[in-house]
Scaffold this motif. Structure first.
Motif, short mmCIF file in Angstrom:
data_model
loop_
_atom_site.label_atom_id
_atom_site.label_comp_id
_atom_site.label_asym_id
_atom_site.label_seq_id
_atom_site.Cartn_x
_atom_site.Cartn_y
_atom_site.Cartn_z
N LEU A 1 1.08 -0.78 -0.01
CA LEU A 1 0.06 -0.24 0.14
C LEU A 1 0.72 1.10 0.10
O LEU A 1 2.02 1.35 1.05
CB LEU A 1 -0.88 0.14 1.22
N GLY A 2 0.66 1.75 -0.84
CA GLY A 2 1.86 3.27 -1.22
C GLY A 2 0.35 4.57 -1.80
O GLY A 2 -0.40 4.10 -1.98
N GLY A 3 1.16 5.64 -0.93
CA GLY A 3 0.67 6.72 -1.22
C GLY A 3 -0.62 8.10 -0.24
O GLY A 3 -0.81 6.93 0.78
N PRO A 4 -1.15 8.62 -0.71
CA PRO A 4 -2.23 8.92 0.53
C PRO A 4 -3.53 8.74 0.71
O PRO A 4 -3.52 7.45 -0.26
CB PRO A 4 -2.29 10.70 -0.12
N VAL A 5 -3.66 8.44 1.85
CA VAL A 5 -4.94 7.44 2.26
C VAL A 5 -6.27 8.85 2.07
O VAL A 5 -5.61 9.69 3.01
CB VAL A 5 -4.82 7.06 3.86
N VAL A 6 -7.50 8.17 1.75
CA VAL A 6 -8.34 8.40 1.55
C VAL A 6 -9.25 7.97 1.31
O VAL A 6 -9.29 6.58 2.20
CB VAL A 6 -9.19 8.85 -0.44
N GLY A 7 -10.71 8.37 2.50
CA GLY A 7 -12.33 7.38 2.55
C GLY A 7 -12.34 6.31 1.76
O GLY A 7 -12.74 5.23 2.25
N SER A 8 -11.80 6.71 0.38
CA SER A 8 -12.46 5.39 0.12
C SER A 8 -11.71 3.92 -0.20
O SER A 8 -11.40 2.91 -0.65
CB SER A 8 -12.46 5.76 -1.46
N ASP A 9 -10.52 4.44 0.30
CA ASP A 9 -9.70 3.15 0.56
C ASP A 9 -9.99 2.00 1.78
O ASP A 9 -9.84 1.17 1.20
CB ASP A 9 -8.64 3.62 0.90
N TRP A 10 -10.89 2.45 2.66
CA TRP A 10 -11.34 1.50 3.17
C TRP A 10 -11.99 0.43 2.53
O TRP A 10 -12.35 -0.58 2.75
CB TRP A 10 -12.20 2.02 4.09
N ASP A 11 -13.40 0.76 1.74
CA ASP A 11 -13.56 -0.20 0.84
C ASP A 11 -12.80 -0.61 -0.19
O ASP A 11 -13.41 -1.93 0.01
CB ASP A 11 -15.02 0.96 -0.22
N ALA A 12 -12.04 0.17 -0.79
CA ALA A 12 -10.98 -0.72 -1.64
C ALA A 12 -10.40 -1.56 -1.16
O ALA A 12 -10.16 -2.54 -1.43
CB ALA A 12 -9.66 0.15 -2.10
N TRP A 13 -9.99 -1.64 0.68
CA TRP A 13 -9.26 -2.52 1.52
C TRP A 13 -10.25 -3.85 1.48
O TRP A 13 -9.93 -4.85 1.40
CB TRP A 13 -8.89 -1.88 2.58
N GLN A 14 -11.90 -3.82 2.20
CA GLN A 14 -12.47 -4.06 2.23
C GLN A 14 -12.83 -5.78 0.46
O GLN A 14 -12.91 -6.86 0.66
CB GLN A 14 -14.13 -4.04 2.82
N GLU A 15 -12.62 -4.88 -0.24
CA GLU A 15 -12.90 -5.01 -1.73
C GLU A 15 -11.26 -6.38 -1.34
O GLU A 15 -11.29 -6.89 -2.21
CB GLU A 15 -12.85 -4.45 -2.58
N ALA A 16 -10.45 -6.05 -1.69
CA ALA A 16 -9.26 -6.75 -1.62
C ALA A 16 -8.83 -7.58 -0.52
O ALA A 16 -8.83 -8.87 -0.76
CB ALA A 16 -7.70 -5.66 -1.30
N MET A 17 -9.47 -7.61 0.87
CA MET A 17 -9.83 -8.54 1.62
C MET A 17 -10.60 -9.90 1.36
O MET A 17 -10.13 -11.09 1.03
CB MET A 17 -9.48 -8.40 2.91
N LYS A 18 -11.79 -9.06 0.42
CA LYS A 18 -12.79 -10.46 0.14
C LYS A 18 -11.84 -11.39 -0.38
O LYS A 18 -12.15 -12.37 -1.03
CB LYS A 18 -14.25 -9.83 -0.34
N ARG A 19 -11.56 -10.43 -1.63
CA ARG A 19 -11.57 -11.14 -3.07
C ARG A 19 -10.13 -11.69 -2.88
O ARG A 19 -9.78 -13.02 -3.30
CB ARG A 19 -10.82 -10.36 -4.46
N PHE A 20 -8.32 -10.85 -2.04
CA PHE A 20 -7.87 -11.76 -1.71
C PHE A 20 -6.69 -11.91 -0.72
O PHE A 20 -5.60 -12.33 -0.37
CB PHE A 20 -6.33 -10.91 -2.32
N GLY A 21 -8.09 -11.78 0.13
CA GLY A 21 -7.07 -12.29 1.40
C GLY A 21 -6.87 -13.98 2.29
O GLY A 21 -5.52 -13.55 3.12
N ALA A 22 -7.01 -14.25 2.09
CA ALA A 22 -6.24 -15.43 1.76
C ALA A 22 -5.13 -16.11 2.36
O ALA A 22 -3.44 -16.37 2.19
CB ALA A 22 -7.17 -17.40 1.59
N GLU A 23 -4.76 -14.93 0.69
CA GLU A 23 -3.50 -14.89 0.02
C GLU A 23 -2.65 -13.84 1.37
O GLU A 23 -1.23 -14.30 0.59
CB GLU A 23 -2.93 -14.77 -1.20
#
Length: 142
Positions: A40-62
């Protein structure tokens, strides 16, 4: 802090790739997956929480390690939410370069926290401070 050579090599390789992903202050963090590491790099914005949740749903086990790099921070609530989720998932965190404010909240969520080495030296900078609500002028506690 000491990191094994595999993690150091993974971080260096992914950071070289991540350097190609240029962001501006108005853009969200970059999410770069190279299992078992999520960069994870760059500035943190509010929508990063949604992006995080999507990443964990798709790739969390990896994902086992979250490597944070070159972030001056940003949205405090998103940083705290991601940091709390990192802790719940028992993930490790690593900082390479600058990680301040909301990024530091993410880093502190790590089950194990480390600074990456460059040529055998710690070059990471972690900047942490409290935050408050502009509306109520009270300290944020969540």
């Amino acid at each position: 802090m000491h990191m094994n050579n595999t993690v150091v090599r993974l971080i260096r390789s992914a950071l070289a790739f991540a350097a190609l992903c240029v962001t501006t202050a108005a853009q969200a963090m970059t999410f770069t997956l190279s299992p078992p590491v999520l960069y994870l790099g760059g500035p943190v914005v509010g929508s990063d929480w949604d992006a995080w949740q999507e990443a964990m749903k798709r790739f969390g086990a990896e994902i086992k390690i979250v490597a944070l790099h070159d972030s001056g921070g940003g949205d405090s609530l998103a940083g705290r939410r991601i940091g709390n989720d990192i802790r719940k998932r028992n993930l490790q965190t690593v900082v390479h370069g600058r990680c301040s404010s909301a990024c530091a909240n993410m880093f502190l969520g790590g089950k194990e926290r480390q600074f990456a080495l460059t040529d055998g030296k710690v070059t990471a900078v972690l900047g942490y401070h409290g935050s408050y609500s502009k509306r109520t002028r009270e300290v944020n506690r969540n």
